[in-house]
Motif scaffolding. Structure first.
Motif, short mmCIF file in Angstrom:
data_model
loop_
_atom_site.label_atom_id
_atom_site.label_comp_id
_atom_site.label_asym_id
_atom_site.label_seq_id
_atom_site.Cartn_x
_atom_site.Cartn_y
_atom_site.Cartn_z
N PHE A 12 -5.62 5.40 -7.96
CA PHE A 12 -4.69 4.50 -7.27
C PHE A 12 -4.65 3.15 -7.98
O PHE A 12 -3.59 2.60 -8.26
CB PHE A 12 -5.13 4.25 -5.81
CG PHE A 12 -5.22 5.45 -4.92
CD1 PHE A 12 -4.12 6.30 -4.76
CD2 PHE A 12 -6.39 5.73 -4.21
CE1 PHE A 12 -4.19 7.40 -3.91
CE2 PHE A 12 -6.46 6.83 -3.36
CZ PHE A 12 -5.37 7.66 -3.21
N ALA A 13 -5.85 2.59 -8.21
CA ALA A 13 -5.96 1.21 -8.69
C ALA A 13 -5.37 1.03 -10.09
O ALA A 13 -4.97 -0.07 -10.46
CB ALA A 13 -7.43 0.77 -8.69
N GLY A 14 -5.29 2.14 -10.86
CA GLY A 14 -4.74 2.05 -12.21
C GLY A 14 -3.21 2.07 -12.24
O GLY A 14 -2.61 1.86 -13.29
N ASP A 18 -6.22 0.68 3.21
CA ASP A 18 -5.61 0.03 2.04
C ASP A 18 -6.63 -0.35 0.97
O ASP A 18 -6.33 -0.33 -0.23
CB ASP A 18 -4.92 -1.29 2.45
CG ASP A 18 -3.93 -1.14 3.58
OD1 ASP A 18 -4.25 -0.42 4.55
OD2 ASP A 18 -2.86 -1.74 3.51
N LEU A 19 -7.84 -0.71 1.41
CA LEU A 19 -8.84 -1.24 0.47
C LEU A 19 -9.20 -0.21 -0.61
O LEU A 19 -9.52 -0.57 -1.74
CB LEU A 19 -10.09 -1.68 1.23
CG LEU A 19 -9.89 -2.91 2.14
CD1 LEU A 19 -10.97 -2.98 3.21
CD2 LEU A 19 -9.85 -4.19 1.31
N SER A 20 -9.15 1.07 -0.26
CA SER A 20 -9.51 2.11 -1.25
C SER A 20 -8.48 2.19 -2.36
O SER A 20 -8.77 2.69 -3.46
CB SER A 20 -9.62 3.47 -0.57
OG SER A 20 -10.62 3.44 0.41
N LEU A 21 -7.27 1.68 -2.09
CA LEU A 21 -6.20 1.80 -3.08
C LEU A 21 -6.38 0.82 -4.24
O LEU A 21 -5.70 0.94 -5.26
CB LEU A 21 -4.84 1.58 -2.40
CG LEU A 21 -4.53 2.56 -1.27
CD1 LEU A 21 -3.19 2.23 -0.61
CD2 LEU A 21 -4.50 3.99 -1.79
N VAL A 22 -7.29 -0.15 -4.07
CA VAL A 22 -7.61 -0.99 -5.24
C VAL A 22 -9.01 -0.68 -5.76
O VAL A 22 -9.55 -1.39 -6.60
CB VAL A 22 -7.48 -2.51 -4.91
CG1 VAL A 22 -6.03 -2.85 -4.62
CG2 VAL A 22 -8.38 -2.92 -3.76
N SER A 64 0.84 -1.21 0.00
CA SER A 64 0.00 0.00 0.00
C SER A 64 0.87 1.25 0.00
O SER A 64 0.58 2.22 -0.70
CB SER A 64 -0.91 0.01 1.23
OG SER A 64 -1.60 -1.20 1.33
N ALA A 65 1.93 1.19 0.80
CA ALA A 65 2.86 2.33 0.84
C ALA A 65 3.47 2.53 -0.56
O ALA A 65 3.65 3.68 -1.01
CB ALA A 65 3.94 2.09 1.88
N ALA A 66 3.73 1.42 -1.27
CA ALA A 66 4.30 1.54 -2.62
C ALA A 66 3.30 2.22 -3.57
O ALA A 66 3.68 3.02 -4.42
CB ALA A 66 4.68 0.15 -3.14
N HIS A 123 -17.29 -8.43 -1.41
CA HIS A 123 -18.42 -7.53 -1.15
C HIS A 123 -18.14 -6.07 -1.56
O HIS A 123 -18.90 -5.18 -1.22
CB HIS A 123 -18.78 -7.57 0.33
CG HIS A 123 -19.28 -8.91 0.79
ND1 HIS A 123 -20.41 -9.50 0.26
CD2 HIS A 123 -18.78 -9.79 1.68
CE1 HIS A 123 -20.60 -10.67 0.84
NE2 HIS A 123 -19.62 -10.89 1.69
N GLY A 124 -17.02 -5.87 -2.25
CA GLY A 124 -16.68 -4.50 -2.68
C GLY A 124 -16.55 -3.55 -1.51
O GLY A 124 -16.89 -2.37 -1.61
N ILE A 125 -16.03 -4.06 -0.41
CA ILE A 125 -15.93 -3.21 0.79
C ILE A 125 -14.64 -2.40 0.75
O ILE A 125 -13.56 -2.95 0.49
CB ILE A 125 -15.95 -4.08 2.08
CG1 ILE A 125 -17.32 -4.73 2.24
CG2 ILE A 125 -15.59 -3.25 3.30
CD1 ILE A 125 -17.40 -5.73 3.40
N HIS A 126 -14.76 -1.11 0.99
CA HIS A 126 -13.59 -0.32 1.39
C HIS A 126 -14.05 0.61 2.49
O HIS A 126 -15.24 0.85 2.67
CB HIS A 126 -12.94 0.41 0.21
CG HIS A 126 -13.67 1.61 -0.30
ND1 HIS A 126 -13.05 2.74 -0.76
CD2 HIS A 126 -14.99 1.85 -0.40
CE1 HIS A 126 -13.95 3.62 -1.14
NE2 HIS A 126 -15.13 3.11 -0.94
N LEU A 127 -13.09 1.06 3.27
CA LEU A 127 -13.45 1.81 4.48
C LEU A 127 -13.30 3.31 4.24
O LEU A 127 -12.24 3.77 3.83
CB LEU A 127 -12.54 1.39 5.64
CG LEU A 127 -12.82 2.12 6.96
CD1 LEU A 127 -14.11 1.62 7.60
CD2 LEU A 127 -11.66 1.96 7.93
#
Ligand SMILES: Cc1cc2nc3c(=O)[nH]c(=O)nc-3n(C[C@H](O)[C@H](O)[C@H](O)COP(=O)(O)OP(=O)(O)OC[C@H]3O[C@@H](n4cnc5c(N)ncnc54)[C@H](O)[C@@H]3O)c2cc1C
Length: 378
Positions: A244-246, A235-239, A95-97, A267-271
């Motif tokens: 971020f995800a691209g 971290d979940l938002s980064l994908v 995630s830091a990367a 479940h497509g969960i991000h916080l």
């Protein structure tokens, strides 16, 4: 019958944004809304006006413009900006990367990567034991949507001369006439902003564009006893968010999350943690898509297991057990593959405008200006 230059169908943020852009040009505007006040996605969301990590072409530029308009309108309409900024707490090296790579992009202007110690000095609530690095963005705004959207509508009526017909369903559009549940309305131009209603107006156009629906679960926690200076992602938002995800670095993170948090991805969960003026926290969310891949999306139930996963992620980021739950709710919004917003012309002088990317609070004002510009610039 009173004649208007523009009729807007729907009093969510997209309809109100179209109405604002038109009113600012001196047009006579009527907004027709089937509910007594907005009840759709626009009042069920986090109220987060976000640009950090959003896809550059489809969202980021619009979000930057919308943020400017939010600041202007909030000041004039007396809408409090309850929080500013965003903390992205990374609990994995991968995630830091992603954050380091993001910071090298031009959409990261103003953002900074902080050590955990430096971040906790400014945001002590980021107390999760595995937090390794934190990115701070100063750009995000947060409004309390349940109050902000009605306040925006009231201000448009009071100060901008926009006429509202509440509890008025639009049943058909035949320019210059609209057929409503309370009789005809006359307007030279109509902009339909129906949110995720795919059955009342132009259902065949929405079906052809592949517009579907996504269901999300949300909750509000009691005041945890700390103050959050900004909203929080993990971290979940980064994908999840395209900016971020691209990035190539997100591939390694996705693989690790698939191994460690597969149920969250399922479940497509991000916080997102967003604090309100009274200290309570709005927490979410999950994503279930109606139709093809997930029967849950078509269901109205809110599943306890999903709330449990969200609260576990909250604990991992803050290092604290979540306070008592005050409210739970679901929301839905329109989705489609392709562009972040559908702007269709089903008839001359009629536009159908649907945000299909779940980010309308952040992009609506810019979209309103684009639509009105295209219709009325000669
Ligand atoms: C849980 C959740 C969290 C979210 N979080 C965020 C966030 O933090 N930031 C962000 O940018 N976005 C967020 N979103 C997305 C954002 O809320 C939506 O993109 C946006 O609200 C869509 O606005 P809208 O005006 O198109 O739709 P809506 O708000 O659904 O409004 C549509 C309106 O049209 C009316 N209508 C429809 N058909 C008719 C008709 N025929 N006649 C009369 N009235 C009609 C409906 O009654 C409704 O009031 C979130 C969404 C949800 C559900």
């Amino acid at each position: 019958m009173r004649k208007f230059d523009l009729a807007v169908v729907g009093a969510g943020i997209v309809g109100l944004s179209v109405a604002l852009a038109a009113a600012r040009r001196g047009l006579r505007v009527v907004v027709l809304e089937r509910c007594a006040r907005a009840r759709g996605a626009s009042v069920r969301n986090f109220g987060l006006i976000t640009l950090t990590g959003q896809d550059r072409d489809s969202v980021w530029n619009r979000a930057r413009r919308s943020r400017e308009v939010w600041l202007e309108v909030a000041a004039q309409a007396g809408i409090p900006i309850v929080r500013r900024g965003l903390w992205v707490a990374a609990r994995r090296a991968e995630s830091a990367a992603v954050l380091e790579a993001f910071l090298r992009s031009d959409t990261a202007q103003g953002c900074e990567l902080l050590s955990v110690a430096a971040a906790r000095r400014r945001c002590p609530a980021l107390g999760g034991e595995n937090v390794q690095a934190v990115m701070w963005s100063p750009h995000e705004l947060r409004v309390e949507s349940r109050e902000a959207i009605p306040a925006l509508a009231a201000w448009l009526a009071r100060e901008q001369g926009v006429v509202f017909h509440w509890e008025t369903a639009v049943l058909g559009v035949e320019p210059p006439r609209l057929h409503t549940s309370r009789g005809p309305v006359s307007a030279a131009v109509t902009v339909v902003c129906p949110g995720d209603d795919r059955v009342t107006l132009f259902p065949e156009r929405l079906a052809a564009a592949g517009v579907g629906r996504c269901k999300l679960q949300m909750l509000r926690l009691e005041n945890p006893g700390f103050s959050l200076p900004g909203s929080v992602l993990s971290d979940l938002s980064l994908v999840r968010y395209g900016g971020f995800a691209g990035l190539p670095e997100a591939l390694g993170l996705r693989r690790r999350l698939e191994a460690e948090q597969a149920e969250y991805l399922l479940h497509g969960i991000h916080l997102i943690i967003a604090q309100s003026a009274d200290g309570s926290l709005v927490i979410g969310d999950s994503h279930h898509y109606e139709g093809a891949d997930d029967a849950r999306g078509a269901d109205f139930a809110a599943e306890e297991r999903i709330y449990a996963l969200l609260l576990d992620e909250y604990r991992a980021v803050t290092g604290q057990y979540a306070p008592a739950v005050r409210e739970r709710w679901t929301g839905t919004y329109a989705v489609a593959g392709g562009p972040a917003v559908l702007v269709d012309a089903p008839l001359p002088g009629v536009r159908l405008v649907v945000v299909t990317s779940g980010i309308g609070a952040s992009t609506g004002f810019a979209i309103g200006e684009e639509v009105i510009g295209e219709l009325f610039d000669t």
